[in-house]
Structure formats: structure tokens, C-alpha cells
Design a protein around this motif. Sequence first.
Motif, mmCIF file in Angstrom:
data_model
loop_
_atom_site.group_PDB
_atom_site.id
_atom_site.type_symbol
_atom_site.label_atom_id
_atom_site.label_comp_id
_atom_site.label_asym_id
_atom_site.label_seq_id
_atom_site.Cartn_x
_atom_site.Cartn_y
_atom_site.Cartn_z
ATOM 1 N N THR A 144 -8.032 -5.346 3.732
ATOM 2 C CA THR A 144 -7.296 -4.902 4.914
ATOM 3 C C THR A 144 -5.863 -5.405 4.823
ATOM 4 N N ILE A 145 -4.910 -4.519 5.042
ATOM 5 C CA ILE A 145 -3.504 -4.914 5.106
ATOM 6 C C ILE A 145 -3.136 -5.034 6.581
ATOM 7 N N ASN A 146 -3.026 -6.257 7.044
ATOM 8 C CA ASN A 146 -2.721 -6.490 8.458
ATOM 9 C C ASN A 146 -1.321 -5.988 8.804
ATOM 10 N N GLY A 147 -1.159 -5.579 10.057
ATOM 11 C CA GLY A 147 0.139 -5.112 10.504
ATOM 12 C C GLY A 147 0.478 -3.705 10.060
ATOM 13 N N THR A 148 -0.531 -2.952 9.619
ATOM 14 C CA THR A 148 -0.309 -1.562 9.225
ATOM 15 C C THR A 148 -1.322 -0.665 9.919
ATOM 16 N N GLY A 149 -0.946 0.594 10.074
ATOM 17 C CA GLY A 149 -1.842 1.597 10.604
ATOM 18 C C GLY A 149 -2.308 2.509 9.491
ATOM 19 N N HIS A 150 -2.428 3.799 9.820
ATOM 20 C CA HIS A 150 -2.932 4.761 8.840
ATOM 21 C C HIS A 150 -1.964 4.969 7.683
ATOM 22 N N TRP A 151 -0.660 4.738 7.929
ATOM 23 C CA TRP A 151 0.354 4.947 6.887
ATOM 24 C C TRP A 151 0.656 3.630 6.175
ATOM 25 N N LEU A 152 -0.378 2.918 5.797
ATOM 26 C CA LEU A 152 -0.240 1.574 5.220
ATOM 27 C C LEU A 152 0.614 1.557 3.959
ATOM 28 N N HIS A 153 0.552 2.604 3.162
ATOM 29 C CA HIS A 153 1.324 2.646 1.917
ATOM 30 C C HIS A 153 2.817 2.748 2.183
ATOM 31 N N ALA A 154 3.208 3.293 3.346
ATOM 32 C CA ALA A 154 4.615 3.399 3.709
ATOM 33 C C ALA A 154 5.080 2.212 4.539
ATOM 34 N N ILE A 176 -8.912 0.365 0.708
ATOM 35 C CA ILE A 176 -7.860 -0.373 1.400
ATOM 36 C C ILE A 176 -7.666 0.262 2.772
ATOM 37 N N ARG A 177 -7.689 -0.550 3.799
ATOM 38 C CA ARG A 177 -7.521 -0.015 5.150
ATOM 39 C C ARG A 177 -6.358 -0.691 5.857
ATOM 40 N N GLY A 178 -5.779 0.018 6.822
ATOM 41 C CA GLY A 178 -4.760 -0.574 7.669
ATOM 42 C C GLY A 178 -5.407 -1.366 8.790
ATOM 43 N N GLY A 179 -4.921 -2.554 9.028
ATOM 44 C CA GLY A 179 -5.528 -3.430 10.023
ATOM 45 C C GLY A 179 -5.499 -2.866 11.434
ATOM 46 N N GLU A 180 -4.528 -1.996 11.711
ATOM 47 C CA GLU A 180 -4.407 -1.411 13.047
ATOM 48 C C GLU A 180 -4.863 0.048 13.086
ATOM 49 N N PRO A 231 4.722 -1.182 1.591
ATOM 50 C CA PRO A 231 4.558 -0.644 0.236
ATOM 51 C C PRO A 231 4.411 -1.701 -0.849
ATOM 52 N N GLU A 232 5.110 -2.819 -0.721
ATOM 53 C CA GLU A 232 5.023 -3.828 -1.784
ATOM 54 C C GLU A 232 3.606 -4.379 -1.903
ATOM 55 N N ILE A 233 2.979 -4.686 -0.766
ATOM 56 C CA ILE A 233 1.615 -5.197 -0.789
ATOM 57 C C ILE A 233 0.656 -4.113 -1.277
ATOM 58 N N PHE A 234 0.790 -2.910 -0.729
ATOM 59 C CA PHE A 234 -0.084 -1.805 -1.117
ATOM 60 C C PHE A 234 0.019 -1.536 -2.613
ATOM 61 N N ASN A 235 1.238 -1.418 -3.118
ATOM 62 C CA ASN A 235 1.437 -1.121 -4.536
ATOM 63 C C ASN A 235 0.857 -2.220 -5.419
ATOM 64 N N ARG A 236 1.032 -3.465 -5.012
ATOM 65 C CA ARG A 236 0.507 -4.582 -5.803
ATOM 66 C C ARG A 236 -1.017 -4.551 -5.854
ATOM 67 N N LEU A 237 -1.646 -4.319 -4.714
ATOM 68 C CA LEU A 237 -3.109 -4.284 -4.670
ATOM 69 C C LEU A 237 -3.668 -3.161 -5.537
ATOM 70 N N VAL A 278 -9.341 4.264 -2.586
ATOM 71 C CA VAL A 278 -9.360 5.075 -1.370
ATOM 72 C C VAL A 278 -8.568 4.346 -0.291
ATOM 73 N N ALA A 279 -7.521 4.995 0.218
ATOM 74 C CA ALA A 279 -6.645 4.372 1.197
ATOM 75 C C ALA A 279 -6.903 4.924 2.594
ATOM 76 N N ASP A 280 -7.445 4.096 3.443
ATOM 77 C CA ASP A 280 -7.620 4.307 4.877
ATOM 78 C C ASP A 280 -8.362 5.590 5.245
ATOM 79 N N ILE A 281 -9.520 5.756 4.645
ATOM 80 C CA ILE A 281 -10.426 6.842 5.018
ATOM 81 C C ILE A 281 -11.825 6.426 4.589
ATOM 82 N N ALA A 282 -12.831 6.969 5.245
ATOM 83 C CA ALA A 282 -14.219 6.662 4.918
ATOM 84 C C ALA A 282 -14.972 7.944 4.607
ATOM 85 N N PRO A 283 -16.095 7.851 3.896
ATOM 86 C CA PRO A 283 -16.902 9.039 3.580
ATOM 87 C C PRO A 283 -17.782 9.433 4.757
#
Length: 254
Positions: free
Chosen positions: A225-235, A198-202, A238-244, A104-109
Motif C-alpha cells: 500500500t502506498i499511503n497518501g495516494t488514491g486511485h492515481w497512485l502512479h501519478a 499495489i494499492r493506494g492507501g486512500e 511516482p518515485e515510490i511507485f516506480n521503485r516498487l 496490478v495497480a489499484d484494482i482487484a479481480p
Amino acid sequence: MHYVSSGEGQPVILIHGLFGNLDNLKNLASTLEENYQVIRVDLPNHGKSEHWEFMDYPSLAKECVNLLEELNLSEAHFVGHSMGGKVAMALALLHPEMVTSLVVADIAPVSYSPRHQKVFAGLTSMPMAELTSRSAALEHLINADIDLGTAQFLLKNLQRADNGFEWKMNLDGLIENYPHIIGWEMPDAVYSKPCFFIRGGESEYVLAEHTNAIMKQFPKVTAKTINGTGHWLHAQKPEIFNRLVGEFIDKHQS
């Protein structure tokens, strides 16, 4: 539900967010398809999929069940961003036997307060009949106080038609169902298989106050948490997001 499939191996289904389409997670797909069958979908009311008058998370989860049956698959890994993450979570809660693992990327239930009024205002006020170019559409959204990146993302939904331009997405349907999209009207169920948030740090979509809600329904969760990213963390990274994502799925193959 419209989809594109690539690669071979255990199936991984990628689900985009609100206003998106199956190209949103294409970068991730290109990484995963070396080892997996990757299926990217257009959710109903988006892309090339059917327009629905009513949509909520149980009905969208059922559409994922229908897709698995169409593909003759008994289960798959699911990766969802934003609204797509809610769709994947709903499927995991309602049909856990069909979800091998969950990302689940940057959203909560949880239910969110409305936060897309400016976007809806910019889209609905677009003068479609008089529109002569994509640059004019971009200018309209910028003038509606929508930032450049979001405006460019939204205009991926704009396509030429016989009499000018039209939206690929069902804009009226999304507006009508927006309370369901930001809501979380789900039964008190638990998904007890591995899941990765996975969430964006910002980003403000997944906060410390959401921890209990996540743990209650997804007790076997790990988070990053991927620091230095907002809601569009995968964009944005991408290298960190894809690896995780790849490492998590590799670890939890059925």
C-alpha cells in the motif's frame, strides 16, 4: 493495437486504465527503459487504437496475445493500472505462459458497482459542435461536477478536428461495454507465477474484502500500500511507485 516501444532488454508491457492512453504510464516507462524494452499500449477504444463495438477482458487479453506475436515475443512482464490491471490479470489467467510476472495497480479481480455515471454524463453532454476551446471544455466538465484533476485527465482525449473537436476514445463503445469493464466474467483459473498488487492507501478499489478473491486466482501474490495516494497512485507518488515496480520486475527476470 497501437503501441510505442523504448529501451532494450526483457520486455515489459504497460497497460493504462479506462479513459487513458499510452502516456499514462510514461513516467514509469522512463525509469524501466534503462534496463528493459518497455512497450506502452493504447487499448482498443482508446488513444490511436482501433474502435471496437464489443470489448470484454477475454477479447482484450487476446489482443495482448496478438501484440506479443506481432513483436515476436514469447512472453513479457505486464504492468496494468485499473482497467489495464484487469486486462493483465485476464491475460495471466488465460495465457499464463506469456506472462513472466504481473504487476496490478489499484484494482482487484472482482466486479464493481457502477462509479463513472457522472463522468459519462459530463462527456456525453459536451457540446462538441459548439466547442471553441479546451478551456470551454474544461469549464463544461467542472460544471458537470467533475473535479479538476479528473477533468484535466479526461480532456487528454480531446483533439481538434476539421469542424472543431472530437474524442480520441470511442465514447459510445465504452458506454456500451461498461458492464464488461466493471465486471469480472472470467473462468475459474489460477496464475501461479509471481504477482504484485499495489494499492493506494486512500483508494476504495482494493479493500480487505477483496483479499480472498485475489488469493484464489493469484496465490503467489505480494502486496503493498502506498499511503497518501488514491486511485492515481502512479501519478501521485511516482518515485515510490516506480521503485516498487522496478524492484519487483528486477527480482523476477526470466
